[in-house]
Design a protein around this motif. Sequence first.
Motif, PDB file in Angstrom:
ATOM      1  N   ILE A  56       0.816  -1.220   0.000  1.00  0.00           N
ATOM      2  CA  ILE A  56       0.000   0.000   0.000  1.00  0.00           C
ATOM      3  C   ILE A  56       0.849   1.270   0.000  1.00  0.00           C
ATOM      4  CG2 ILE A  56      -1.827  -1.204   1.245  1.00  0.00           C
ATOM      5  CD1 ILE A  56      -1.077   0.558   3.674  1.00  0.00           C
ATOM      6  N   LEU A  57       2.164   1.107   0.120  1.00  0.00           N
ATOM      7  CA  LEU A  57       3.050   2.271   0.116  1.00  0.00           C
ATOM      8  C   LEU A  57       3.645   2.460  -1.273  1.00  0.00           C
ATOM      9  CD1 LEU A  57       4.901   1.674   3.506  1.00  0.00           C
ATOM     10  CD2 LEU A  57       3.057   3.291   3.056  1.00  0.00           C
ATOM     11  N   PRO A  58       3.856   3.699  -1.691  1.00  0.00           N
ATOM     12  CA  PRO A  58       4.385   3.947  -3.041  1.00  0.00           C
ATOM     13  C   PRO A  58       5.855   3.576  -3.157  1.00  0.00           C
ATOM     14  CG  PRO A  58       4.265   5.995  -1.809  1.00  0.00           C
ATOM     15  CD  PRO A  58       3.608   4.961  -0.947  1.00  0.00           C
ATOM     16  N   ILE A  59       6.259   3.222  -4.366  1.00  0.00           N
ATOM     17  CA  ILE A  59       7.684   3.058  -4.672  1.00  0.00           C
ATOM     18  C   ILE A  59       8.191   4.432  -5.081  1.00  0.00           C
ATOM     19  CG2 ILE A  59       9.387   1.965  -6.174  1.00  0.00           C
ATOM     20  CD1 ILE A  59       7.549  -0.438  -6.398  1.00  0.00           C
ATOM     21  N   GLU A  60       9.011   5.023  -4.234  1.00  0.00           N
ATOM     22  CA  GLU A  60       9.476   6.388  -4.450  1.00  0.00           C
ATOM     23  C   GLU A  60      10.892   6.389  -5.013  1.00  0.00           C
ATOM     24  OE1 GLU A  60       7.978   8.976  -0.966  1.00  0.00           O
ATOM     25  OE2 GLU A  60       8.192   6.961  -0.132  1.00  0.00           O
ATOM     26  N   SER A  61      11.299   7.531  -5.533  1.00  0.00           N
ATOM     27  CA  SER A  61      12.655   7.636  -6.045  1.00  0.00           C
ATOM     28  C   SER A  61      13.643   7.436  -4.912  1.00  0.00           C
ATOM     29  CB  SER A  61      12.874   8.996  -6.706  1.00  0.00           C
ATOM     30  OG  SER A  61      12.669  10.037  -5.775  1.00  0.00           O
ATOM     31  N   LEU A  62      14.759   6.778  -5.235  1.00  0.00           N
ATOM     32  CA  LEU A  62      15.791   6.494  -4.245  1.00  0.00           C
ATOM     33  C   LEU A  62      16.923   7.502  -4.351  1.00  0.00           C
ATOM     34  CD1 LEU A  62      16.455   2.635  -4.235  1.00  0.00           C
ATOM     35  CD2 LEU A  62      15.446   3.981  -2.405  1.00  0.00           C
ATOM     36  N   SER A  63      17.345   8.031  -3.220  1.00  0.00           N
ATOM     37  CA  SER A  63      18.558   8.842  -3.196  1.00  0.00           C
ATOM     38  C   SER A  63      19.765   7.912  -3.144  1.00  0.00           C
ATOM     39  CB  SER A  63      18.559   9.763  -1.978  1.00  0.00           C
ATOM     40  OG  SER A  63      18.685   8.999  -0.781  1.00  0.00           O
ATOM     41  N   ALA A  64      20.934   8.464  -3.384  1.00  0.00           N
ATOM     42  CA  ALA A  64      22.155   7.663  -3.288  1.00  0.00           C
ATOM     43  C   ALA A  64      22.337   7.145  -1.866  1.00  0.00           C
ATOM     44  CB  ALA A  64      23.363   8.507  -3.714  1.00  0.00           C
ATOM     45  N   ALA A  65      21.993   7.971  -0.878  1.00  0.00           N
ATOM     46  CA  ALA A  65      22.135   7.557   0.521  1.00  0.00           C
ATOM     47  C   ALA A  65      21.200   6.401   0.841  1.00  0.00           C
ATOM     48  CB  ALA A  65      21.853   8.738   1.445  1.00  0.00           C
ATOM     49  N   GLU A  66      19.984   6.450   0.324  1.00  0.00           N
ATOM     50  CA  GLU A  66      19.030   5.376   0.572  1.00  0.00           C
ATOM     51  C   GLU A  66      19.468   4.069  -0.078  1.00  0.00           C
ATOM     52  OE1 GLU A  66      14.943   8.026   1.096  1.00  0.00           O
ATOM     53  OE2 GLU A  66      15.676   7.527  -0.917  1.00  0.00           O
ATOM     54  N   SER A  67      19.959   4.148  -1.300  1.00  0.00           N
ATOM     55  CA  SER A  67      20.445   2.944  -1.986  1.00  0.00           C
ATOM     56  C   SER A  67      21.611   2.316  -1.228  1.00  0.00           C
ATOM     57  CB  SER A  67      20.883   3.288  -3.417  1.00  0.00           C
ATOM     58  OG  SER A  67      19.799   3.753  -4.183  1.00  0.00           O
ATOM     59  N   ALA A  68      22.576   3.156  -0.856  1.00  0.00           N
ATOM     60  CA  ALA A  68      23.745   2.644  -0.138  1.00  0.00           C
ATOM     61  C   ALA A  68      23.342   2.043   1.203  1.00  0.00           C
ATOM     62  CB  ALA A  68      24.757   3.768   0.064  1.00  0.00           C
ATOM     63  N   SER A  69      22.381   2.673   1.877  1.00  0.00           N
ATOM     64  CA  SER A  69      21.945   2.182   3.176  1.00  0.00           C
ATOM     65  C   SER A  69      21.300   0.805   3.069  1.00  0.00           C
ATOM     66  CB  SER A  69      20.959   3.166   3.803  1.00  0.00           C
ATOM     67  OG  SER A  69      20.427   2.635   5.006  1.00  0.00           O
ATOM     68  N   LEU A  70      20.458   0.598   2.070  1.00  0.00           N
ATOM     69  CA  LEU A  70      19.801  -0.700   1.900  1.00  0.00           C
ATOM     70  C   LEU A  70      20.816  -1.810   1.650  1.00  0.00           C
ATOM     71  CD1 LEU A  70      16.703   0.262  -0.264  1.00  0.00           C
ATOM     72  CD2 LEU A  70      16.689  -0.534   2.100  1.00  0.00           C
ATOM     73  N   VAL A  71      21.793  -1.524   0.804  1.00  0.00           N
ATOM     74  CA  VAL A  71      22.823  -2.528   0.509  1.00  0.00           C
ATOM     75  C   VAL A  71      23.605  -2.868   1.777  1.00  0.00           C
ATOM     76  CG1 VAL A  71      24.967  -2.928  -0.762  1.00  0.00           C
ATOM     77  CG2 VAL A  71      22.998  -1.903  -1.917  1.00  0.00           C
ATOM     78  N   PHE A  72      23.980  -1.840   2.528  1.00  0.00           N
ATOM     79  CA  PHE A  72      24.750  -2.066   3.754  1.00  0.00           C
ATOM     80  C   PHE A  72      23.918  -2.798   4.804  1.00  0.00           C
ATOM     81  CE2 PHE A  72      26.169  -0.773   7.999  1.00  0.00           C
ATOM     82  CZ  PHE A  72      27.513  -1.126   7.941  1.00  0.00           C
ATOM     83  N   MET A  73      22.672  -2.359   4.976  1.00  0.00           N
ATOM     84  CA  MET A  73      21.842  -2.940   6.032  1.00  0.00           C
ATOM     85  C   MET A  73      21.505  -4.398   5.751  1.00  0.00           C
ATOM     86  SD  MET A  73      20.967  -2.003   8.963  1.00  0.00           S
ATOM     87  CE  MET A  73      21.391  -0.278   8.683  1.00  0.00           C
ATOM     88  N   ARG A  74      21.400  -4.756   4.501  1.00  0.00           N
ATOM     89  CA  ARG A  74      21.166  -6.167   4.156  1.00  0.00           C
ATOM     90  C   ARG A  74      22.293  -7.030   4.728  1.00  0.00           C
ATOM     91  NH1 ARG A  74      19.353 -11.248   3.034  1.00  0.00           N
ATOM     92  NH2 ARG A  74      19.724 -11.917   0.893  1.00  0.00           N
ATOM     93  N   GLU A  75      23.546  -6.576   4.569  1.00  0.00           N
ATOM     94  CA  GLU A  75      24.674  -7.358   5.068  1.00  0.00           C
ATOM     95  C   GLU A  75      24.847  -7.221   6.575  1.00  0.00           C
ATOM     96  OE1 GLU A  75      27.879  -8.759   2.240  1.00  0.00           O
ATOM     97  OE2 GLU A  75      28.166  -6.579   2.330  1.00  0.00           O
ATOM     98  N   GLU A  76      24.518  -6.059   7.123  1.00  0.00           N
ATOM     99  CA  GLU A  76      24.662  -5.907   8.573  1.00  0.00           C
ATOM    100  C   GLU A  76      23.689  -6.825   9.311  1.00  0.00           C
ATOM    101  OE1 GLU A  76      25.865  -2.314  11.293  1.00  0.00           O
ATOM    102  OE2 GLU A  76      23.768  -2.084  10.714  1.00  0.00           O
ATOM    103  N   GLU A  77      22.468  -6.946   8.816  1.00  0.00           N
ATOM    104  CA  GLU A  77      21.517  -7.867   9.442  1.00  0.00           C
ATOM    105  C   GLU A  77      21.949  -9.322   9.232  1.00  0.00           C
ATOM    106  OE1 GLU A  77      19.071  -7.018  11.435  1.00  0.00           O
ATOM    107  OE2 GLU A  77      19.478  -4.894  11.164  1.00  0.00           O
ATOM    108  N   LYS A  78      22.540  -9.609   8.082  1.00  0.00           N
ATOM    109  CA  LYS A  78      23.085 -10.951   7.846  1.00  0.00           C
ATOM    110  C   LYS A  78      24.212 -11.244   8.827  1.00  0.00           C
ATOM    111  CE  LYS A  78      25.503 -13.693   4.284  1.00  0.00           C
ATOM    112  NZ  LYS A  78      26.743 -13.949   5.024  1.00  0.00           N
ATOM    113  N   LEU A  79      25.053 -10.243   9.085  1.00  0.00           N
ATOM    114  CA  LEU A  79      26.144 -10.425  10.051  1.00  0.00           C
ATOM    115  C   LEU A  79      25.594 -10.823  11.417  1.00  0.00           C
ATOM    116  CD1 LEU A  79      29.307  -8.357  10.622  1.00  0.00           C
ATOM    117  CD2 LEU A  79      27.707  -8.586  12.512  1.00  0.00           C
ATOM    118  N   ALA A  80      24.547 -10.139  11.866  1.00  0.00           N
ATOM    119  CA  ALA A  80      23.955 -10.480  13.161  1.00  0.00           C
ATOM    120  C   ALA A  80      23.485 -11.930  13.161  1.00  0.00           C
ATOM    121  CB  ALA A  80      22.793  -9.544  13.467  1.00  0.00           C
ATOM    122  N   GLN A  81      22.791 -12.322  12.097  1.00  0.00           N
ATOM    123  CA  GLN A  81      22.334 -13.712  11.998  1.00  0.00           C
ATOM    124  C   GLN A  81      23.506 -14.682  12.033  1.00  0.00           C
ATOM    125  OE1 GLN A  81      20.578 -14.721   8.235  1.00  0.00           O
ATOM    126  NE2 GLN A  81      20.211 -16.849   8.813  1.00  0.00           N
TER     127      GLN A  81
END
Length: 232
Positions: A56-81
């Motif tokens: 129900i939420l829109p797909i909005e334009s991504l900033s460079a900071a948002e893109s970089a954050s998603l990539v990093f956070m994917r691996e940081e959460e994997k690290l915790a696991q």
Amino acid sequence: MKISIRSFTLALLVAATLAACGGGDSDSSTSGPPLLVDAEGNSTFDSTALGSSLTILPIESLSAAESASLVFMREEEKLAQDVYTYLATLWGGQTRVFGNIARSEATHTEAVRQLLARYALIDPASTLAAGVYANTTLQGLYTQLVAAGTPSLVEALKVGAAIEEIDMIDLNKALLDIDNQDIVLVYQSLLKGSRNHLRAFVTALTAQGVIYVPQYMALADYQTIISTPMER
């Protein structure tokens, strides 16, 4: 143009209402909140419910900071696991906390993966084994953490608490540059999960007769979290 915070709040209220009243289709009646919390504070994403909330939420334009954050956070959460899974092999006979939270973290990294897929971003962890990361900083942190948690159960529990501190610091920093509603929704849920998991590790340390002192967070921020109950 990205919509206002007021509109974002209204969108979340709509999502909650749809989940509570069954939504408008035959499948949504089974959907609940995207983040489920059990009595021990294990905070787990329900993939189906999260998908419904994101829809129900829109797909909005991504900033460079948002893109970089998603990539990093994917691996940081994997690290915790990965760290918790490793520590569970060492100390699982004495505590359930590592195994339980490792299973929670598996859903956390999957939640970020859903966002990567939603925005057609490359998943850095798609083919990587446990303990292996594209990000060299996280690779070094993994090595440091598993070594620190190996000597004793107490040290392992301190590692768990430290990971949750680091996660919260990184999430709060990332949110300063993020206004996409779907990313904010997931990151705020990740923060709730980290607060609950920190409480769980501190409780386990207390049972070992150890008073935990935060290693990364400001003491006042830490005390605010620990002095409040598990968030359900």
